[in-house]
Design a protein around this motif. Sequence first.
Motif, short mmCIF file in Angstrom:
data_model
loop_
_atom_site.label_atom_id
_atom_site.label_comp_id
_atom_site.label_asym_id
_atom_site.label_seq_id
_atom_site.Cartn_x
_atom_site.Cartn_y
_atom_site.Cartn_z
N ALA A 198 0.81 -1.21 0.00
CA ALA A 198 0.00 0.00 0.00
C ALA A 198 0.85 1.27 0.00
O ALA A 198 0.38 2.32 -0.42
N TYR A 199 2.09 1.15 0.45
CA TYR A 199 2.98 2.32 0.51
C TYR A 199 4.37 1.91 0.00
O TYR A 199 5.26 1.60 0.78
N PRO A 200 4.57 1.91 -1.32
CA PRO A 200 5.83 1.44 -1.91
C PRO A 200 7.06 2.23 -1.46
O PRO A 200 8.18 1.73 -1.61
N ARG A 201 6.86 3.43 -0.90
CA ARG A 201 8.00 4.25 -0.47
C ARG A 201 8.42 3.95 0.97
O ARG A 201 9.20 4.69 1.56
N LEU A 202 7.94 2.85 1.53
CA LEU A 202 8.25 2.57 2.93
C LEU A 202 9.75 2.49 3.17
O LEU A 202 10.27 3.07 4.13
N ASN A 203 10.48 1.79 2.31
CA ASN A 203 11.93 1.70 2.48
C ASN A 203 12.59 3.07 2.42
O ASN A 203 13.51 3.37 3.18
N ASP A 204 12.12 3.92 1.51
CA ASP A 204 12.66 5.26 1.41
C ASP A 204 12.44 6.03 2.71
O ASP A 204 13.32 6.76 3.19
N LEU A 205 11.23 5.87 3.28
CA LEU A 205 10.92 6.53 4.54
C LEU A 205 11.87 6.05 5.64
O LEU A 205 12.40 6.86 6.42
#
Length: 252
Positions: A116-123
């Motif tokens: 649901a949030y593909p940018r989790l690793n970036d975060l």
Amino acid sequence: MPNERLRAVLASTGWTYAELADAAGVDPKSVERWVNLGRTPRRTTALKAAEALGEDVHALWPALRQARRARTVSPELVALYVQRADLPVSVFVEVLAQARQRIDVLVYAAVFLHEAYPRLNDLLIERAAEGCMIRIAVGDADSANIHQRGREEKFGHGIESRCRNALTHYRPLLGVPGIELRTHGTTLYNSLYRADDQVLVNAHIWGVNAYGAPVWHLRRNSHGGMFDAYAGSFDAVWETARPVGGSTHGTD
């Protein structure tokens, strides 16, 4: 404000107020208020009505997705969600994004976060760059406890696949300073998502997938309370977990 979605469903299916009231176990006047005044029924009543109409309960009454405010249960309880499916992924993201010192994640898989949030690793990389120590513990797909959980949920080998998928999602974080990734084989009673003095606790219920189980949002109010109990639980599991090759070891 009228509930136009409910009005349209009744009109398209031919259901009368009286018929829906009978199916839901309420007075026809209550159904009239649902439609014309936009009143939201109790959850159990709403579920009966939605099932009778063949509709999604949250589509008919979106307010049922909202967190129920904590009363006098605990000063640490920020909000209670009846099931994880009621909790927007944005809440998880917002809590993690607020972290300045520590992020701890203890799950079997929780692949819904990356999906649901593909940018989790970036975060997480951004938080680590700002000085956060991040510890992530996912389920060991070869653990007997993971296999047992799959049988209890009636997902069979599905949970093992999800654990492997979760590890695949987090592997790009290996070697990032401040982030450590481990696998664990414990009997997990709750999934934990901690950010500094806040934690989202997803209860585990026998035979129920985690998305159908409650979530409570806690904020540390004093030492020795509910928050500290869950933080201590994370630390105990972390001590038993095995580092994934390439992880950067942070402070425990």
